[in-house]
Design an enzyme around this catalytic site. Structure first.
Site, PDB file in Angstrom:
ATOM      1  N   ARG A  13     -31.303  30.275 -90.818  1.00 54.98           N
ATOM      2  CA  ARG A  13     -31.189  28.832 -90.553  1.00 54.98           C
ATOM      3  C   ARG A  13     -30.317  28.579 -89.317  1.00 54.98           C
ATOM      4  O   ARG A  13     -30.818  28.316 -88.241  1.00 54.98           O
ATOM      5  CB  ARG A  13     -30.651  28.114 -91.808  1.00 54.98           C
ATOM      6  N   ASP A  14     -29.005  28.679 -89.463  1.00 58.77           N
ATOM      7  CA  ASP A  14     -28.106  28.402 -88.335  1.00 58.77           C
ATOM      8  C   ASP A  14     -28.414  29.350 -87.183  1.00 58.77           C
ATOM      9  O   ASP A  14     -28.397  28.962 -86.008  1.00 58.77           O
ATOM     10  CB  ASP A  14     -26.659  28.577 -88.804  1.00 58.77           C
ATOM     11  N   HIS A 204     -17.627  27.756 -93.613  1.00 61.19           N
ATOM     12  CA  HIS A 204     -18.692  28.067 -92.655  1.00 61.19           C
ATOM     13  C   HIS A 204     -18.042  28.139 -91.280  1.00 61.19           C
ATOM     14  O   HIS A 204     -17.586  27.131 -90.755  1.00 61.19           O
ATOM     15  CB  HIS A 204     -19.738  26.952 -92.722  1.00 61.19           C
ATOM     16  N   HIS A 206     -17.753  29.683 -87.104  1.00 60.14           N
ATOM     17  CA  HIS A 206     -18.381  30.231 -85.893  1.00 60.14           C
ATOM     18  C   HIS A 206     -17.340  31.058 -85.141  1.00 60.14           C
ATOM     19  O   HIS A 206     -16.143  30.984 -85.425  1.00 60.14           O
ATOM     20  CB  HIS A 206     -18.947  29.093 -85.044  1.00 60.14           C
ATOM     21  N   CYS A 237     -25.148  25.111 -83.474  1.00 62.32           N
ATOM     22  CA  CYS A 237     -25.784  23.790 -83.580  1.00 62.32           C
ATOM     23  C   CYS A 237     -26.183  23.314 -82.192  1.00 62.32           C
ATOM     24  O   CYS A 237     -25.338  23.182 -81.314  1.00 62.32           O
ATOM     25  CB  CYS A 237     -24.814  22.804 -84.221  1.00 62.32           C
ATOM     26  N   ASN A 246     -22.501  32.049 -85.227  1.00 61.61           N
ATOM     27  CA  ASN A 246     -21.726  32.151 -86.466  1.00 61.61           C
ATOM     28  C   ASN A 246     -20.906  33.432 -86.450  1.00 61.61           C
ATOM     29  O   ASN A 246     -21.259  34.405 -85.773  1.00 61.61           O
ATOM     30  CB  ASN A 246     -22.670  32.223 -87.677  1.00 61.61           C
TER      31      ASN A 246
HETATM   32  N1  COA Z   1     -37.648  16.200 -92.006  1.00 62.64           N
HETATM   33  C1  COA Z   1     -38.743  16.042 -91.234  1.00 62.64           C
HETATM   34  N2  COA Z   1     -39.013  14.945 -90.521  1.00 62.64           N
HETATM   35  C2  COA Z   1     -38.114  13.934 -90.586  1.00 62.64           C
HETATM   36  C3  COA Z   1     -36.958  14.025 -91.359  1.00 62.64           C
HETATM   37  C4  COA Z   1     -36.731  15.211 -92.083  1.00 62.64           C
HETATM   38  N3  COA Z   1     -35.633  15.386 -92.837  1.00 62.64           N
HETATM   39  N4  COA Z   1     -36.250  12.887 -91.219  1.00 62.64           N
HETATM   40  C5  COA Z   1     -36.948  12.107 -90.393  1.00 62.64           C
HETATM   41  N5  COA Z   1     -38.082  12.716 -89.998  1.00 62.64           N
HETATM   42  C6  COA Z   1     -39.109  12.232 -89.087  1.00 62.64           C
HETATM   43  C7  COA Z   1     -39.552  10.838 -89.422  1.00 62.64           C
HETATM   44  O1  COA Z   1     -40.609  10.879 -90.347  1.00 62.64           O
HETATM   45  C8  COA Z   1     -39.994  10.332 -88.078  1.00 62.64           C
HETATM   46  O2  COA Z   1     -41.232  10.923 -87.757  1.00 62.64           O
HETATM   47  P1  COA Z   1     -42.283  10.167 -86.794  1.00 62.64           P
HETATM   48  O3  COA Z   1     -41.624  10.027 -85.458  1.00 62.64           O
HETATM   49  O4  COA Z   1     -43.449  11.123 -86.772  1.00 62.64           O
HETATM   50  O5  COA Z   1     -42.551   8.849 -87.468  1.00 62.64           O
HETATM   51  C9  COA Z   1     -38.983  10.936 -87.131  1.00 62.64           C
HETATM   52  O6  COA Z   1     -38.491  12.113 -87.799  1.00 62.64           O
HETATM   53  C10 COA Z   1     -37.817  10.015 -86.822  1.00 62.64           C
HETATM   54  O7  COA Z   1     -37.270   9.563 -88.025  1.00 62.64           O
HETATM   55  P2  COA Z   1     -35.887   8.757 -88.074  1.00 62.64           P
HETATM   56  O8  COA Z   1     -35.573   8.487 -89.503  1.00 62.64           O
HETATM   57  O9  COA Z   1     -35.946   7.579 -87.130  1.00 62.64           O
HETATM   58  O10 COA Z   1     -34.876   9.827 -87.587  1.00 62.64           O
HETATM   59  P3  COA Z   1     -34.058   9.945 -86.241  1.00 62.64           P
HETATM   60  O11 COA Z   1     -34.940  10.014 -85.058  1.00 62.64           O
HETATM   61  O12 COA Z   1     -32.945   8.978 -86.266  1.00 62.64           O
HETATM   62  O13 COA Z   1     -33.453  11.429 -86.456  1.00 62.64           O
HETATM   63  C11 COA Z   1     -32.816  13.086 -88.074  1.00 62.64           C
HETATM   64  C12 COA Z   1     -32.608  11.682 -87.567  1.00 62.64           C
HETATM   65  C13 COA Z   1     -31.739  13.350 -89.095  1.00 62.64           C
HETATM   66  C14 COA Z   1     -34.189  13.184 -88.723  1.00 62.64           C
HETATM   67  C15 COA Z   1     -32.763  14.091 -86.906  1.00 62.64           C
HETATM   68  O14 COA Z   1     -31.685  13.762 -86.082  1.00 62.64           O
HETATM   69  C16 COA Z   1     -32.616  15.489 -87.378  1.00 62.64           C
HETATM   70  O15 COA Z   1     -33.530  16.053 -87.978  1.00 62.64           O
HETATM   71  N6  COA Z   1     -31.471  16.142 -87.135  1.00 62.64           N
HETATM   72  C17 COA Z   1     -31.240  17.476 -87.603  1.00 62.64           C
HETATM   73  C18 COA Z   1     -30.111  18.079 -86.832  1.00 62.64           C
HETATM   74  C19 COA Z   1     -29.842  19.488 -87.283  1.00 62.64           C
HETATM   75  O16 COA Z   1     -30.538  20.098 -88.059  1.00 62.64           O
HETATM   76  N7  COA Z   1     -28.759  20.038 -86.750  1.00 62.64           N
HETATM   77  C20 COA Z   1     -28.363  21.357 -87.027  1.00 62.64           C
HETATM   78  C21 COA Z   1     -27.617  21.517 -88.292  1.00 62.64           C
HETATM   79  S1  COA Z   1     -25.877  21.261 -88.051  1.00 62.64           S
HETATM   80 ZN    ZN Z   2     -22.995  26.416 -88.120  1.00 62.78          ZN
END
Ligand code: COA
Ligand code: ZN
Length: 298
Positions: A13-14, A204, A206, A237, A246
């Site tokens: 994952r990370d 957790h 790094h 990240c 990590n």
């Molecule tokens: N899994 C898959 N798709 C997702 C989702 C999820 N958990 N959450 C939202 N989406 C999709 C929505 O369906 C939407 O899709 P579309 O454009 O096809 O309609 C799109 O993402 C945007 O949704 P929205 O709710 O407006 O989200 P956002 O654009 O504000 O983004 C997150 C928010 C949380 C979804 C996004 O920033 C994200 O996935 N971040 C993860 C960061 C990460 O993993 N970092 C590393 C770990 S520390």
């Molecule tokens: Zn991390």
């Protein structure tokens, strides 16, 4: 201090999330299997996040399905919001790692909303998930934020208090997302957190500044028994500028074996798996003990 600890392997994952070239799903699954064979019985295998945010983990459902078939593997997938939790439950996840940041700057960068908005969403989800899946509640940037600098200990502890109040005994992952934490800070935060809430914490870390293993030891000395680490020292990240990999699982495994603390890890097998991970196109490996010939000869 405990004579055994649990290591959560987070390379799938990370470790993989910041990698540019798409890692074939079969390679990801082979990685999970190889790490399980090396004794990594607890693994964070992927994330239910937006594939636009993290394209590398778009195959989360396939990886989870394969991970669930690996004997005696406890597989966790992350979720930052309601959609992620719904997808995880629909995919049959037995364990979900919720996540948000302690700081506004990183929370906006990472999940595009405020700390309070994330907390409101995730706290409702803790109750809704109920006993359908085990939960870990991860707090990113608990020690340092790439946008706000060193996090005051009182601020981290206040967030920990809010999470701990959600459900008795909820596991809380306290993360040094940038690798900037110092061992004395890590010790004090966990000492205070454990004094208030008991033995519910995971660390957790790094290794950006070379303090990954020192921070693990500091957390262990404070009473933590659950640690995240990534084989090959890969990871980071993409929304935390400056953060690197990590703490390497093999470095942590070596330290604990040298201290007489049981991890269940077969070090030669882990080193072989870590070598294969480090050779995947696009990854940036780290860690130290992979370079020690004496550990290979054993
Ligand atoms: N899994 C898959 N798709 C997702 C989702 C999820 N958990 N959450 C939202 N989406 C999709 C929505 O369906 C939407 O899709 P579309 O454009 O096809 O309609 C799109 O993402 C945007 O949704 P929205 O709710 O407006 O989200 P956002 O654009 O504000 O983004 C997150 C928010 C949380 C979804 C996004 O920033 C994200 O996935 N971040 C993860 C960061 C990460 O993993 N970092 C590393 C770990 S520390
Ligand atoms: Zn991390």
């Amino acid at each position: 201090m405990s004579d055994s600890v649990t290591i959560w392997e987070v390379a799938p994952r990370d470790g993989f999330q910041p990698v540019g070239p798409f890692i074939p799903t079969e390679t990801k699954i082979a990685t999970v299997r190889a790490l399980a064979e090396a004794g990594l019985t607890h693994q964070e295998v992927s994330s239910f996040v937006s594939p636009k945010a993290i394209p590398q983990l778009a195959d989360v459902a396939q990886v989870l399905a394969a991970a669930k078939a690996v004997p005696s593997l406890v597989a966790c997938t992350l979720a930052p919001n309601r959609k992620g939790v719904e997808l995880a439950l629909a995919a049959g996840a037995h364990r979900i790692g919720l996540f948000m940041s302690v700081t506004e700057g990183h929370n906006f960068s990472n999940v595009n909303r405020s700390v309070d908005a994330s907390f409101a969403d995730l706290s409702a989800l803790v109750h809704e998930i109920g006993d359908r899946a085990d939960i870990r509640f991860n707090l990113s940037c608990s020690f340092h934020c790439p946008f706000e600098g060193v996090v005051p200990e009182a601020k981290a502890l206040a967030m920990i208090d809010r999470v701990a109040a959600l459900r008795p005994g909820i596991e809380i992952g306290v993360a040094d997302t940038t690798g900037n934490a110092a061992p004395d800070q890590v010790f004090r935060v966990f000492q205070a957190a454990i004094a208030r809430h008991g033995d519910i914490f995971a660390f957790h870390g790094h290794d950006t500044y070379g303090l990954g293993v020192a921070n693990v030891e500091a957390a262990f000395r404070a009473g933590v028994k659950v640690f995240d680490a990534a084989a090959g020292g890969i990871g980071g990240c993409p929304f935390a500028p400056g953060a690197t990999g990590n703490v390497a699982t093999e470095d942590v495994a070596w330290m604990f074996s040298r201290m007489g603390v049981e991890t269940g890890i077969d070090l030669p097998k882990l080193l072989a798996a870590a070598d294969r991970i480090a050779a995947i196109p696009g990854v940036t490996p780290g860690g130290r003990v992979r370079a020690v010939p004496a550990l290979r000869a054993a």
